[in-house]
Design a protein around this motif. Structure first.
Motif, PDB file in Angstrom:
ATOM      1  N   ASP A   1       5.258 120.872 144.520  1.00 47.96           N
ATOM      2  CA  ASP A   1       5.615 120.118 145.713  1.00 47.96           C
ATOM      3  C   ASP A   1       5.921 118.656 145.399  1.00 47.96           C
ATOM      4  O   ASP A   1       6.744 118.041 146.067  1.00 47.96           O
ATOM      5  CB  ASP A   1       4.497 120.183 146.745  1.00 47.96           C
ATOM      6  CG  ASP A   1       4.283 121.580 147.294  1.00 47.96           C
ATOM      7  OD1 ASP A   1       5.282 122.311 147.470  1.00 47.96           O
ATOM      8  OD2 ASP A   1       3.123 121.953 147.554  1.00 47.96           O
ATOM      9  N   TYR A   2       5.256 118.093 144.398  1.00 48.23           N
ATOM     10  CA  TYR A   2       5.427 116.705 144.018  1.00 48.23           C
ATOM     11  C   TYR A   2       5.487 116.600 142.501  1.00 48.23           C
ATOM     12  O   TYR A   2       4.885 117.403 141.780  1.00 48.23           O
ATOM     13  CB  TYR A   2       4.281 115.836 144.548  1.00 48.23           C
ATOM     14  CG  TYR A   2       4.082 115.937 146.040  1.00 48.23           C
ATOM     15  CD1 TYR A   2       4.826 115.155 146.913  1.00 48.23           C
ATOM     16  CD2 TYR A   2       3.146 116.812 146.566  1.00 48.23           C
ATOM     17  CE1 TYR A   2       4.645 115.254 148.285  1.00 48.23           C
ATOM     18  CE2 TYR A   2       2.957 116.919 147.930  1.00 48.23           C
ATOM     19  CZ  TYR A   2       3.709 116.135 148.783  1.00 48.23           C
ATOM     20  OH  TYR A   2       3.523 116.232 150.144  1.00 48.23           O
ATOM     21  N   TRP A   3       6.195 115.559 142.032  1.00 46.10           N
ATOM     22  CA  TRP A   3       6.396 115.350 140.601  1.00 46.10           C
ATOM     23  C   TRP A   3       6.102 113.913 140.212  1.00 46.10           C
ATOM     24  O   TRP A   3       6.372 112.979 140.970  1.00 46.10           O
ATOM     25  CB  TRP A   3       7.830 115.662 140.205  1.00 46.10           C
ATOM     26  CG  TRP A   3       8.207 117.095 140.338  1.00 46.10           C
ATOM     27  CD1 TRP A   3       8.650 117.732 141.458  1.00 46.10           C
ATOM     28  CD2 TRP A   3       8.184 118.077 139.300  1.00 46.10           C
ATOM     29  NE1 TRP A   3       8.901 119.050 141.182  1.00 46.10           N
ATOM     30  CE2 TRP A   3       8.629 119.287 139.875  1.00 46.10           C
ATOM     31  CE3 TRP A   3       7.843 118.044 137.955  1.00 46.10           C
ATOM     32  CZ2 TRP A   3       8.735 120.468 139.130  1.00 46.10           C
ATOM     33  CZ3 TRP A   3       7.942 119.215 137.222  1.00 46.10           C
ATOM     34  CH2 TRP A   3       8.388 120.397 137.808  1.00 46.10           C
ATOM     35  N   GLY A   4       5.567 113.750 139.018  1.00 40.47           N
ATOM     36  CA  GLY A   4       5.453 112.434 138.428  1.00 40.47           C
ATOM     37  C   GLY A   4       6.730 112.054 137.710  1.00 40.47           C
ATOM     38  O   GLY A   4       7.704 112.816 137.670  1.00 40.47           O
ATOM     39  N   GLN A   5       6.741 110.867 137.125  1.00 40.57           N
ATOM     40  CA  GLN A   5       7.943 110.350 136.471  1.00 40.57           C
ATOM     41  C   GLN A   5       8.114 110.855 135.051  1.00 40.57           C
ATOM     42  O   GLN A   5       9.197 110.730 134.472  1.00 40.57           O
ATOM     43  CB  GLN A   5       7.917 108.814 136.471  1.00 40.57           C
ATOM     44  CG  GLN A   5       7.140 108.171 135.328  1.00 40.57           C
ATOM     45  CD  GLN A   5       5.634 108.321 135.434  1.00 40.57           C
ATOM     46  OE1 GLN A   5       5.098 108.754 136.458  1.00 40.57           O
ATOM     47  NE2 GLN A   5       4.924 107.956 134.366  1.00 40.57           N
ATOM     48  N   GLY A   6       7.073 111.408 134.475  1.00 37.44           N
ATOM     49  CA  GLY A   6       7.124 111.934 133.132  1.00 37.44           C
ATOM     50  C   GLY A   6       6.627 110.954 132.093  1.00 37.44           C
ATOM     51  O   GLY A   6       6.713 109.748 132.260  1.00 37.44           O
ATOM     52  N   THR A   7       6.119 111.485 131.003  1.00 40.67           N
ATOM     53  CA  THR A   7       5.699 110.682 129.864  1.00 40.67           C
ATOM     54  C   THR A   7       6.147 111.377 128.587  1.00 40.67           C
ATOM     55  O   THR A   7       6.017 112.592 128.446  1.00 40.67           O
ATOM     56  CB  THR A   7       4.172 110.447 129.876  1.00 40.67           C
ATOM     57  OG1 THR A   7       3.809 109.565 128.814  1.00 40.67           O
ATOM     58  CG2 THR A   7       3.393 111.750 129.738  1.00 40.67           C
ATOM     59  N   GLN A   8       6.692 110.601 127.667  1.00 41.01           N
ATOM     60  CA  GLN A   8       7.263 111.152 126.445  1.00 41.01           C
ATOM     61  C   GLN A   8       6.179 111.440 125.422  1.00 41.01           C
ATOM     62  O   GLN A   8       5.338 110.583 125.133  1.00 41.01           O
ATOM     63  CB  GLN A   8       8.284 110.181 125.851  1.00 41.01           C
ATOM     64  CG  GLN A   8       8.880 110.638 124.522  1.00 41.01           C
ATOM     65  CD  GLN A   8       9.820 111.806 124.669  1.00 41.01           C
ATOM     66  OE1 GLN A   8      10.670 111.808 125.560  1.00 41.01           O
ATOM     67  NE2 GLN A   8       9.669 112.812 123.807  1.00 41.01           N
ATOM     68  N   VAL A   9       6.220 112.633 124.865  1.00 44.52           N
ATOM     69  CA  VAL A   9       5.368 113.019 123.748  1.00 44.52           C
ATOM     70  C   VAL A   9       6.268 113.364 122.576  1.00 44.52           C
ATOM     71  O   VAL A   9       7.132 114.239 122.689  1.00 44.52           O
ATOM     72  CB  VAL A   9       4.467 114.211 124.097  1.00 44.52           C
ATOM     73  CG1 VAL A   9       3.733 114.704 122.851  1.00 44.52           C
ATOM     74  CG2 VAL A   9       3.477 113.826 125.182  1.00 44.52           C
ATOM     75  N   THR A  10       6.079 112.674 121.471  1.00 44.09           N
ATOM     76  CA  THR A  10       6.868 112.916 120.273  1.00 44.09           C
ATOM     77  C   THR A  10       5.934 113.252 119.126  1.00 44.09           C
ATOM     78  O   THR A  10       5.045 112.465 118.794  1.00 44.09           O
ATOM     79  CB  THR A  10       7.722 111.697 119.909  1.00 44.09           C
ATOM     80  OG1 THR A  10       8.577 111.362 121.000  1.00 44.09           O
ATOM     81  CG2 THR A  10       8.565 111.987 118.676  1.00 44.09           C
ATOM     82  N   VAL A  11       6.140 114.412 118.536  1.00 37.44           N
ATOM     83  CA  VAL A  11       5.329 114.871 117.416  1.00 37.44           C
ATOM     84  C   VAL A  11       6.211 114.858 116.182  1.00 37.44           C
ATOM     85  O   VAL A  11       7.128 115.679 116.049  1.00 37.44           O
ATOM     86  CB  VAL A  11       4.758 116.269 117.652  1.00 37.44           C
ATOM     87  CG1 VAL A  11       3.831 116.663 116.507  1.00 37.44           C
ATOM     88  CG2 VAL A  11       4.011 116.314 118.983  1.00 37.44           C
ATOM     89  N   SER A  12       5.956 113.934 115.298  1.00 38.89           N
ATOM     90  CA  SER A  12       6.802 113.753 114.126  1.00 38.89           C
ATOM     91  C   SER A  12       6.036 112.996 113.055  1.00 38.89           C
ATOM     92  O   SER A  12       5.179 112.163 113.348  1.00 38.89           O
ATOM     93  CB  SER A  12       8.069 112.984 114.490  1.00 38.89           C
ATOM     94  OG  SER A  12       8.864 112.718 113.349  1.00 38.89           O
ATOM     95  N   SER A  13       6.358 113.299 111.819  1.00 41.47           N
ATOM     96  CA  SER A  13       5.788 112.571 110.702  1.00 41.47           C
ATOM     97  C   SER A  13       6.698 111.444 110.245  1.00 41.47           C
ATOM     98  O   SER A  13       6.353 110.660 109.372  1.00 41.47           O
ATOM     99  CB  SER A  13       5.512 113.519 109.535  1.00 41.47           C
ATOM    100  OG  SER A  13       6.700 114.165 109.113  1.00 41.47           O
TER     101      SER A  13
END
Length: 120
Positions: free
Chosen positions: A108-120
């Protein structure tokens, strides 16, 4: 009305951990089912985890055993603990409030999002 703000994303090495938070403001947080989605460029949006108002949890097969969803109704916050992160976990993660009749989550509702980056 529910307003959601995610936090806790960032850059982490493979095998590392992150804890995402989603702070909710508005009405009846404790009565909402909550979920985490993720979406990577060129890939379909994926429902990662859900938790109902009663505490029942569901996880996508891709994260089962590595991610844990939880909620603290006193703080109006839902969390996603992510362990043993893999490069394929890289995505924008979105918090959602909704309903889960019969165990099926509906946003019903959404947040703005947050970036997750998995990298070496």
């Amino acid at each position: 009305q529910v307003h959601l703000v995610e936090s806790g994303g960032g850059l982490v090495q493979p095998g590392g951990s992150l804890r995402l938070s989603c702070a909710a403001s508005g009405s009846i947080f404790s009565r909402n089912a909550m979920g985490w989605y993720r979406q990577a460029p060129g890939k379909q949006r994926e429902l990662v985890a859900t938790i109902t108002s009663g505490g029942n949890k569901n996880y996508a097969d891709s994260v089962k055993g590595r991610f844990t969803i939880s909620r603290d109704n006193a703080k109006n916050t839902v969390y996603l603990q992510m362990n043993s992160l893999k490069p394929e976990d890289t995505a924008v993660y979105y918090c959602s409030a909704g309903r889960a009749p019969w165990g099926r989550f509906t946003s019903d509702y959404w947040g703005q999002g947050t970036q997750v980056t998995v990298s070496s």
